[in-house]
Design a protein around this motif. Structure first.
Motif, PDB file in Angstrom:
ATOM      1  N   GLN A 171       0.174  -7.584  -4.802  1.00 14.94           N
ATOM      2  CA  GLN A 171       0.691  -8.223  -3.595  1.00 14.94           C
ATOM      3  C   GLN A 171      -0.270  -9.271  -3.050  1.00 14.94           C
ATOM      4  O   GLN A 171       0.143 -10.356  -2.649  1.00 14.94           O
ATOM      5  CB  GLN A 171       0.952  -7.164  -2.532  1.00 14.94           C
ATOM      6  N   ASP A 172      -1.559  -8.965  -3.050  1.00  9.95           N
ATOM      7  CA  ASP A 172      -2.540  -9.846  -2.425  1.00  9.95           C
ATOM      8  C   ASP A 172      -3.109 -10.916  -3.351  1.00  9.95           C
ATOM      9  O   ASP A 172      -3.574 -11.941  -2.875  1.00  9.95           O
ATOM     10  CB  ASP A 172      -3.700  -9.029  -1.852  1.00  9.95           C
ATOM     11  N   CYS A 173      -3.103 -10.671  -4.653  1.00  7.94           N
ATOM     12  CA  CYS A 173      -3.854 -11.544  -5.564  1.00  7.94           C
ATOM     13  C   CYS A 173      -2.992 -12.373  -6.511  1.00  7.94           C
ATOM     14  O   CYS A 173      -3.523 -13.244  -7.189  1.00  7.94           O
ATOM     15  CB  CYS A 173      -4.831 -10.710  -6.393  1.00  7.94           C
ATOM     16  N   TYR A 174      -1.709 -12.108  -6.588  1.00  4.77           N
ATOM     17  CA  TYR A 174      -0.866 -12.829  -7.537  1.00  4.77           C
ATOM     18  C   TYR A 174       0.180 -13.649  -6.813  1.00  4.77           C
ATOM     19  O   TYR A 174       0.601 -13.311  -5.706  1.00  4.77           O
ATOM     20  CB  TYR A 174      -0.196 -11.848  -8.508  1.00  4.77           C
ATOM     21  N   ASP A 175       0.643 -14.707  -7.484  1.00  5.04           N
ATOM     22  CA  ASP A 175       1.666 -15.563  -6.888  1.00  5.04           C
ATOM     23  C   ASP A 175       3.049 -14.923  -7.060  1.00  5.04           C
ATOM     24  O   ASP A 175       3.204 -13.886  -7.699  1.00  5.04           O
ATOM     25  CB  ASP A 175       1.628 -16.959  -7.496  1.00  5.04           C
ATOM     26  N   ASP A 176       4.048 -15.557  -6.485  1.00  8.06           N
ATOM     27  CA  ASP A 176       5.402 -15.000  -6.491  1.00  8.06           C
ATOM     28  C   ASP A 176       5.966 -14.862  -7.899  1.00  8.06           C
ATOM     29  O   ASP A 176       6.708 -13.919  -8.183  1.00  8.06           O
ATOM     30  CB  ASP A 176       6.334 -15.856  -5.631  1.00  8.06           C
ATOM     31  N   LYS A 177       5.628 -15.790  -8.777  1.00 11.97           N
ATOM     32  CA  LYS A 177       6.124 -15.723 -10.153  1.00 11.97           C
ATOM     33  C   LYS A 177       5.570 -14.479 -10.865  1.00 11.97           C
ATOM     34  O   LYS A 177       6.299 -13.763 -11.545  1.00 11.97           O
ATOM     35  CB  LYS A 177       5.729 -16.983 -10.919  1.00 11.97           C
ATOM     36  N   ALA A 178       4.286 -14.214 -10.694  1.00 10.02           N
ATOM     37  CA  ALA A 178       3.678 -13.037 -11.311  1.00 10.02           C
ATOM     38  C   ALA A 178       4.242 -11.750 -10.710  1.00 10.02           C
ATOM     39  O   ALA A 178       4.466 -10.772 -11.423  1.00 10.02           O
ATOM     40  CB  ALA A 178       2.165 -13.081 -11.161  1.00 10.02           C
ATOM     41  N   LYS A 179       4.484 -11.746  -9.408  1.00  4.37           N
ATOM     42  CA  LYS A 179       5.082 -10.578  -8.765  1.00  4.37           C
ATOM     43  C   LYS A 179       6.471 -10.307  -9.325  1.00  4.37           C
ATOM     44  O   LYS A 179       6.834  -9.158  -9.585  1.00  4.37           O
ATOM     45  CB  LYS A 179       5.161 -10.783  -7.255  1.00  4.37           C
TER      46      LYS A 179
END
Length: 97
Positions: free
Chosen positions: A76-84
């Motif tokens: 949640q804190d370290c990845y962008d929306d695409k990775a999420k």
């Protein structure tokens, strides 16, 4: 010149390795806090996955330590929306198998 850069990188890496246990030692499920980007069913699946990687033996397993909560917080804190979205899609596909 390259030796200096290599020594500098080695020193930074060594410092990070020395500091990491002290930094990570204070992590608790309460200090990490809940992550709210996936459903409760996905969190349960993630708990089973991390328990497979770090099973409970004579020491607590990943599920007992709530590692799934830490994983969710880091995503949640370290990845962008695409990775999420990719992570969420992977959990969904894993659950359908």
């Amino acid at each position: 010149m390259k030796r200096r850069a290599a020594m500098k990188s080695l020193g930074v890496a060594l410092g990070g390795l020395v500091a990491l246990p002290a930094w990570a030692n204070n992590w608790t499920p309460e200090s990490v806090g809940p992550a709210h980007f996936s459903a409760a069913a996905d969190e349960a699946l993630l708990a089973e996955i991390v328990e497979t990687l770090i099973p409970e033996t004579n020491t607590p397993g990943a599920k007992s330590l709530k590692v799934q909560q830490f994983v969710q917080r880091m995503i949640q804190d370290c990845y962008d929306d695409k990775a999420k979205a990719t992570f969420q899609q992977g959990l969904t596909q894993t659950n359908t198998l």
